[in-house]
Enzyme design. Sequence first.
Site, PDB file in Angstrom:
ATOM      1  N   LYS A   1      34.143  13.797 -33.191  1.00 32.53           N
ATOM      2  CA  LYS A   1      32.307  14.580 -31.994  1.00 32.53           C
ATOM      3  C   LYS A   1      31.778  14.591 -31.282  1.00 32.53           C
ATOM      4  O   LYS A   1      31.480  15.180 -30.060  1.00 32.53           O
ATOM      5  CB  LYS A   1      31.178  14.682 -33.362  1.00 32.53           C
TER       6      LYS A   1
ATOM      7  N   GLY B   1      21.664  18.835 -32.366  1.00 31.56           N
ATOM      8  CA  GLY B   1      20.396  18.019 -31.252  1.00 31.56           C
ATOM      9  C   GLY B   1      21.359  17.461 -29.985  1.00 31.56           C
ATOM     10  O   GLY B   1      20.427  17.948 -29.256  1.00 31.56           O
TER      11      GLY B   1
ATOM     12  N   ARG C   1      12.623  18.841 -34.497  1.00 35.37           N
ATOM     13  CA  ARG C   1      12.798  17.076 -34.109  1.00 35.37           C
ATOM     14  C   ARG C   1      12.429  17.079 -32.912  1.00 35.37           C
ATOM     15  O   ARG C   1      12.048  18.174 -31.628  1.00 35.37           O
ATOM     16  CB  ARG C   1      14.602  16.540 -33.701  1.00 35.37           C
TER      17      ARG C   1
ATOM     18  N   SER D   1      19.518   8.640 -26.552  1.00 36.94           N
ATOM     19  CA  SER D   1      20.326   8.957 -25.449  1.00 36.94           C
ATOM     20  C   SER D   1      20.924  10.130 -25.254  1.00 36.94           C
ATOM     21  O   SER D   1      20.808  10.252 -23.859  1.00 36.94           O
ATOM     22  CB  SER D   1      21.265   7.854 -25.931  1.00 36.94           C
TER      23      SER D   1
ATOM     24  N   SER E   1      20.950   2.853 -28.417  1.00 36.13           N
ATOM     25  CA  SER E   1      22.151   3.520 -28.520  1.00 36.13           C
ATOM     26  C   SER E   1      23.062   3.630 -26.953  1.00 36.13           C
ATOM     27  O   SER E   1      23.617   4.782 -26.568  1.00 36.13           O
ATOM     28  CB  SER E   1      21.482   4.889 -29.633  1.00 36.13           C
TER      29      SER E   1
ATOM     30  N   ASP F   1      23.664   5.886 -36.354  1.00 37.23           N
ATOM     31  CA  ASP F   1      24.158   7.266 -37.522  1.00 37.23           C
ATOM     32  C   ASP F   1      24.897   6.834 -38.714  1.00 37.23           C
ATOM     33  O   ASP F   1      25.486   6.881 -39.230  1.00 37.23           O
ATOM     34  CB  ASP F   1      25.458   8.063 -36.304  1.00 37.23           C
TER      35      ASP F   1
ATOM     36  N   ARG G   1      15.288  10.103 -41.507  1.00 31.30           N
ATOM     37  CA  ARG G   1      16.195   9.211 -42.870  1.00 31.30           C
ATOM     38  C   ARG G   1      15.611   8.131 -43.137  1.00 31.30           C
ATOM     39  O   ARG G   1      16.312   8.354 -44.764  1.00 31.30           O
ATOM     40  CB  ARG G   1      17.758   8.863 -41.859  1.00 31.30           C
TER      41      ARG G   1
ATOM     42  N   ARG H   1      24.678  13.191 -42.838  1.00 32.60           N
ATOM     43  CA  ARG H   1      25.147  11.999 -43.579  1.00 32.60           C
ATOM     44  C   ARG H   1      25.418  11.580 -44.358  1.00 32.60           C
ATOM     45  O   ARG H   1      25.180  10.634 -45.219  1.00 32.60           O
ATOM     46  CB  ARG H   1      24.968  11.202 -41.691  1.00 32.60           C
TER      47      ARG H   1
ATOM     48  N   LYS I   1      28.635  20.661 -40.635  1.00 33.64           N
ATOM     49  CA  LYS I   1      27.684  20.106 -39.472  1.00 33.64           C
ATOM     50  C   LYS I   1      28.606  18.775 -39.368  1.00 33.64           C
ATOM     51  O   LYS I   1      28.816  19.187 -37.481  1.00 33.64           O
ATOM     52  CB  LYS I   1      26.207  19.254 -40.014  1.00 33.64           C
TER      53      LYS I   1
END
EC number: 2.5.1.19
Length: 420
Positions: A20, A90, A118, A160, A187, A303, A334, A376, A402
């Site tokens: 992705k 995002g 966000r 990032s 990241s 992630d 998360r 996730r 997603k």
Amino acid sequence: MTLTIKPSEIFGSIYIQMSKSDAHRALIASSLAKTPSIIKRWIDNVSVDVEVTKNAVSNFADLEIIDDNLKVFPKKEYKKELVIDVKESGSSLRFLIPIMSAFGITCTFTGSKKLFSRPIDVYKKIWKEEGLEFIHSEDSIKISGQLKASNFKVLGNLSSQFLSGLLFALPLLDGNSNIIIDGELESEPYVMMTLKTLKAANIETLRHDNNIIEVYGNQEYSGIDYEVESDWSHAAFFAAAGALGGETTLYGLNKYSIQGDKEILNILKFMGASVSYNDDNSITIKKTNRLNALDIDMSDIPDLGPIITTLAATAKGRTRLYNAGRLRYKESDRMNDLMDSFSRIGANIEVSEDEILIEGVERLKGGNTTSHNDHRIAMALAVASAVSDNDIIIDDAESINKSSFNFIEQFRSIGAKVVS
């Protein structure tokens, strides 16, 4: 949508879908080019997020799928006022905002309220300082005005994606710019992916130490001949399924990739799973004994947080995920949502400002839980069925789309007993 996954033994092989992250970047670079591009190994309708970016860049280029390739033909003219639905992506939003302003396009981004809650203040502050319009409401962002070359400060520990968005846009401006990274960059592998894509399009940048990236202005993107890698972030779920439930063999992955989430293999090895590289370039992950707890730095791999939580939930000892604060700013909070979702099925989890502590239990009890509409978390809960005594029932499981339209189909193909 509610998914029920029965306790399952896992055995099988799958080909991992295209990345992705890589697909987003290839789409953007090719649509900004002055000459046609070809993106190889393209799989259409792989996820909602990639479709969002594909639809958005169609404002700058005509796209044609031929066999497994996506051909991109730049348009000579484009509209100066656009409305783009970014849904919950995002990446799409943060990449596209600077690009639209680099072209002086007035653009209204619409999408889910969750997305617009966000963090976006990095751009809001820059646009205000540059005298540009940036109107942020609970369900949209409207920007207008012409972005000009300047020095842009970006927080290194937030996302990032802000840095990557500027990297795509600044070469189009009249004059050189500097991106100043405030604090330690987290990241970083994602930034390296952006720089790799820019290089493929003959865009030049210069990194001064670790905190300043100089971007030369008045550049033209060249058409790219680009092969999209398979997705290490996605592969992590199937690798973990093998380590917990039996055995999986994964095809299509580049073991030399700069994708940060290939770290999942090192994590699995350190926790005690068997990881082997085969002559046909596939990778096999096998369950051995009960996994061992581990201390893991999450700075560059946020992630992986959900699937590492699955691994740690039944590992022997206490797993500590540190430098994990950025997980609060993903598709959900998360940190708290992982604690809630996994506690419901019998995991022992605590969170602090910057850490997640997981005391492993021998088996999960299963039961009803929720993904908190986070793709996730939903996939991580599904994989937990390999170490559960009872069915795991996941609410809001449609969130999986997603990042992958075919996760459930692939999960079934390796033995998971999934009931829609």
